[in-house]
Write a protein that holds these residues in place. Structure first.
Motif, PDB file in Angstrom:
ATOM      1  N   GLY A   1      64.464  48.455 116.319  1.00  0.00           N
ATOM      2  CA  GLY A   1      63.016  48.466 116.109  1.00  0.00           C
ATOM      3  C   GLY A   1      62.690  48.036 114.697  1.00  0.00           C
ATOM      4  N   SER A   2      61.593  48.564 114.148  1.00  0.00           N
ATOM      5  CA  SER A   2      61.173  48.186 112.793  1.00  0.00           C
ATOM      6  C   SER A   2      61.784  49.136 111.770  1.00  0.00           C
ATOM      7  CB  SER A   2      59.651  48.214 112.681  1.00  0.00           C
ATOM      8  OG  SER A   2      59.182  49.552 112.608  1.00  0.00           O
ATOM      9  N   ALA A   3      61.770  48.705 110.522  1.00  0.00           N
ATOM     10  CA  ALA A   3      62.403  49.477 109.451  1.00  0.00           C
ATOM     11  C   ALA A   3      61.573  50.678 108.994  1.00  0.00           C
ATOM     12  CB  ALA A   3      62.691  48.567 108.259  1.00  0.00           C
ATOM     13  N   GLN A   4      60.367  50.840 109.529  1.00  0.00           N
ATOM     14  CA  GLN A   4      59.567  52.026 109.209  1.00  0.00           C
ATOM     15  C   GLN A   4      59.160  52.758 110.495  1.00  0.00           C
ATOM     16  OE1 GLN A   4      59.236  53.679 106.689  1.00  0.00           O
ATOM     17  NE2 GLN A   4      58.741  52.568 104.825  1.00  0.00           N
ATOM     18  N   SER A   5      59.961  52.625 111.521  1.00  0.00           N
ATOM     19  CA  SER A   5      59.660  53.221 112.822  1.00  0.00           C
ATOM     20  C   SER A   5      59.710  54.745 112.791  1.00  0.00           C
ATOM     21  CB  SER A   5      60.658  52.701 113.857  1.00  0.00           C
ATOM     22  OG  SER A   5      60.670  53.491 115.016  1.00  0.00           O
ATOM     23  N   ASN A   6      58.730  55.376 113.433  1.00  0.00           N
ATOM     24  CA  ASN A   6      58.757  56.833 113.590  1.00  0.00           C
ATOM     25  C   ASN A   6      59.934  57.257 114.457  1.00  0.00           C
ATOM     26  OD1 ASN A   6      56.263  57.289 112.157  1.00  0.00           O
ATOM     27  ND2 ASN A   6      55.161  56.600 113.972  1.00  0.00           N
ATOM     28  N   ALA A   7      60.213  56.473 115.496  1.00  0.00           N
ATOM     29  CA  ALA A   7      61.323  56.785 116.392  1.00  0.00           C
ATOM     30  C   ALA A   7      62.652  56.721 115.650  1.00  0.00           C
ATOM     31  CB  ALA A   7      61.329  55.824 117.580  1.00  0.00           C
ATOM     32  N   MET A   8      62.805  55.741 114.776  1.00  0.00           N
ATOM     33  CA  MET A   8      64.019  55.605 113.975  1.00  0.00           C
ATOM     34  C   MET A   8      64.295  56.887 113.193  1.00  0.00           C
ATOM     35  SD  MET A   8      64.547  53.111 110.666  1.00  0.00           S
ATOM     36  CE  MET A   8      63.259  54.051 109.792  1.00  0.00           C
ATOM     37  N   TYR A   9      63.273  57.404 112.532  1.00  0.00           N
ATOM     38  CA  TYR A   9      63.455  58.618 111.740  1.00  0.00           C
ATOM     39  C   TYR A   9      63.827  59.812 112.629  1.00  0.00           C
ATOM     40  CZ  TYR A   9      62.573  62.734 108.956  1.00  0.00           C
ATOM     41  OH  TYR A   9      62.714  63.956 108.335  1.00  0.00           O
ATOM     42  N   SER A  10      63.112  59.984 113.741  1.00  0.00           N
ATOM     43  CA  SER A  10      63.396  61.116 114.634  1.00  0.00           C
ATOM     44  C   SER A  10      64.801  61.021 115.220  1.00  0.00           C
ATOM     45  CB  SER A  10      62.352  61.183 115.758  1.00  0.00           C
ATOM     46  OG  SER A  10      61.085  61.539 115.239  1.00  0.00           O
ATOM     47  N   LEU A  11      65.248  59.817 115.552  1.00  0.00           N
ATOM     48  CA  LEU A  11      66.604  59.640 116.075  1.00  0.00           C
ATOM     49  C   LEU A  11      67.650  59.953 115.002  1.00  0.00           C
ATOM     50  CD1 LEU A  11      66.231  56.421 118.248  1.00  0.00           C
ATOM     51  CD2 LEU A  11      66.663  58.751 119.057  1.00  0.00           C
ATOM     52  N   SER A  12      67.325  59.656 113.749  1.00  0.00           N
ATOM     53  CA  SER A  12      68.266  59.986 112.674  1.00  0.00           C
ATOM     54  C   SER A  12      68.428  61.497 112.543  1.00  0.00           C
ATOM     55  CB  SER A  12      67.792  59.377 111.343  1.00  0.00           C
ATOM     56  OG  SER A  12      66.712  60.099 110.778  1.00  0.00           O
TER      57      SER A  12
ATOM     58  N   ASN B   1      59.644  56.625 106.460  1.00  0.00           N
ATOM     59  CA  ASN B   1      60.633  56.825 107.526  1.00  0.00           C
ATOM     60  C   ASN B   1      61.984  56.206 107.182  1.00  0.00           C
ATOM     61  OD1 ASN B   1      59.012  58.254 109.462  1.00  0.00           O
ATOM     62  ND2 ASN B   1      57.962  56.342 109.919  1.00  0.00           N
ATOM     63  N   TYR B   2      61.949  55.058 106.521  1.00  0.00           N
ATOM     64  CA  TYR B   2      63.180  54.348 106.153  1.00  0.00           C
ATOM     65  C   TYR B   2      64.043  55.198 105.220  1.00  0.00           C
ATOM     66  CZ  TYR B   2      66.090  50.662 104.010  1.00  0.00           C
ATOM     67  OH  TYR B   2      67.133  49.904 103.534  1.00  0.00           O
ATOM     68  N   ALA B   3      63.413  55.746 104.190  1.00  0.00           N
ATOM     69  CA  ALA B   3      64.151  56.577 103.239  1.00  0.00           C
ATOM     70  C   ALA B   3      64.686  57.834 103.910  1.00  0.00           C
ATOM     71  CB  ALA B   3      63.252  56.952 102.066  1.00  0.00           C
ATOM     72  N   GLY B   4      63.856  58.458 104.743  1.00  0.00           N
ATOM     73  CA  GLY B   4      64.280  59.676 105.428  1.00  0.00           C
ATOM     74  C   GLY B   4      65.457  59.445 106.350  1.00  0.00           C
ATOM     75  N   ALA B   5      65.434  58.331 107.083  1.00  0.00           N
ATOM     76  CA  ALA B   5      66.522  58.017 108.013  1.00  0.00           C
ATOM     77  C   ALA B   5      67.820  57.726 107.270  1.00  0.00           C
ATOM     78  CB  ALA B   5      66.129  56.831 108.893  1.00  0.00           C
ATOM     79  N   LEU B   6      67.719  57.020 106.142  1.00  0.00           N
ATOM     80  CA  LEU B   6      68.903  56.750 105.333  1.00  0.00           C
ATOM     81  C   LEU B   6      69.514  58.050 104.812  1.00  0.00           C
ATOM     82  CD1 LEU B   6      67.836  53.635 103.230  1.00  0.00           C
ATOM     83  CD2 LEU B   6      69.476  53.681 105.118  1.00  0.00           C
ATOM     84  N   GLU B   7      68.667  58.962 104.391  1.00  0.00           N
ATOM     85  CA  GLU B   7      69.137  60.258 103.898  1.00  0.00           C
ATOM     86  C   GLU B   7      69.856  61.036 104.998  1.00  0.00           C
ATOM     87  OE1 GLU B   7      65.772  62.267 102.305  1.00  0.00           O
ATOM     88  OE2 GLU B   7      65.487  60.826 100.667  1.00  0.00           O
TER      89      GLU B   7
END
Length: 306
Positions: A58-69, A97-103
């Motif tokens: 998806g996109s690099a600021q996706s809400n789903a990306m963060y929740s999946l992380s 979201n990008y920073a949170g997922a990376l963390e």
């Protein structure tokens, strides 16, 4: 772990002279806010002993990306995420979201070359959680709305929510039309089942309809799609969107998402026929994304203030 036993609250608000109800799914959980708590409920509640990794895109600021992380971190799984591109500014200044997922340990890749969900130890999640398993949690949302409708004695109810992939709107409509979530038979015969309305935020109405058909071939279960006269480009900074977002916060005290909700409210207000019945707006969360969107709006429209 996400508390899946307590329904999200419903607020009564007045906006632009109209009365609305707001289903506050944004308050469910800070890491699985709004529709992500519904879409990923199945994966939160069930065990997957063979799974070692989540793969999605998806996109690099996706809400789903963060929740999946967060889900992957909770489960002790790896998380690989694929994007088409990452803006240089975001790479140099991680935020939202990008920073949170990376963390949380996300491994991010640019490109789709090896995005193939074939390994038995890998859980593949479609972009934005657009898959059949999402129906599990959205049926719970439907039950909550039906129980609230019965408690309030509302005979006919319209439900509105803006759509990305359209997954939440589709499965919610299906539950009301004939998906038979538990509790639907308990409604009085004089009470009508809610009607679901939505609008396309990513692409146009034809694109959204295509998304519906990929998940459900029977059109009788599809929600009603509303639109505005002017074409809307996803992610573009519109003055009208920023103004209505600020106005919503000022008049209601509720902070909405800056990517989907402004178009949602603009579309809803442009269709008074929907508001002729009690109307429930579903707040699907996503406000973590405001951390990246709001500075962009403030830079582009510095003269607009609360």
């Amino acid at each position: 772990m996400l508390d899946v036993t307590k329904p999200s609250p419903v607020d009564s608000i007045t906006f632009n002279g109209h009365s609305f109800y707001v289903k506050r799914d944004d308050l469910l959980h800070p890491d699985f806010s709004g529709n992500k708590s519904r879409k990923f409920h199945y994966f939160l509640e069930n065990d997957f002993p063979d799974i070692k990794k989540i793969v999605s895109y998806g996109s690099a600021q996706s809400n789903a990306m963060y929740s999946l992380s967060v889900l992957a971190k909770m489960r002790g799984w790896e998380f690989e995420y694929f994007v088409d591109h990452i803006a240089e500014y975001l790479k140099e200044n991680p935020h939202g979201n990008y920073a949170g997922a990376l963390e949380n340990g996300m491994q991010i890749h640019v490109g789709r070359g090896i995005l193939t969900p074939t390994h038995k130890n890998t859980l593949f999640i479609e972009e934005g959680g657009r898959q059949k398993e999402a129906e599990y949690g959205i049926k719970i949302l439907a039950r909550e709305i039906l129980d609230w409708q019965k408690e309030k004695g509302i005979e006919a109810l319209n439900v509105f929510l803006p759509s990305g992939t359209g997954t939440t709107a589709l499965f919610l409509s299906k539950a009301f039309v004939g998906g038979h979530p538990k509790g639907i038979s308990s409604l009085r015969h004089s009470t009508l089942r809610p009607t679901v309305f939505t609008c396309a935020c990513v692409g146009d109405s034809a694109y959204l309809k295509k998304q519906f058909f990929e998940l459900e071939e029977d059109e009788k279960y599809h929600p009603h799609i509303l639109s505005l006269e002017k074409k809307h480009h996803f992610g573009k900074l519109y003055k009208d969107n920023y103004e209505i977002w600020l106005k919503l916060q000022k008049q209601t005290g509720v902070v909405f998402d800056l990517l989907y909700d402004p178009l949602g409210w603009r579309t809803l207000l442009a269709h008074p026929e929907v508001m002729s019945k009690p109307t429930l707006y579903i707040h699907q969360g996503g406000v973590l994304g405001n951390e990246s969107m709001l500075p962009r709006y403030e830079r582009k429209y510095p003269s607009i203030s609360e």
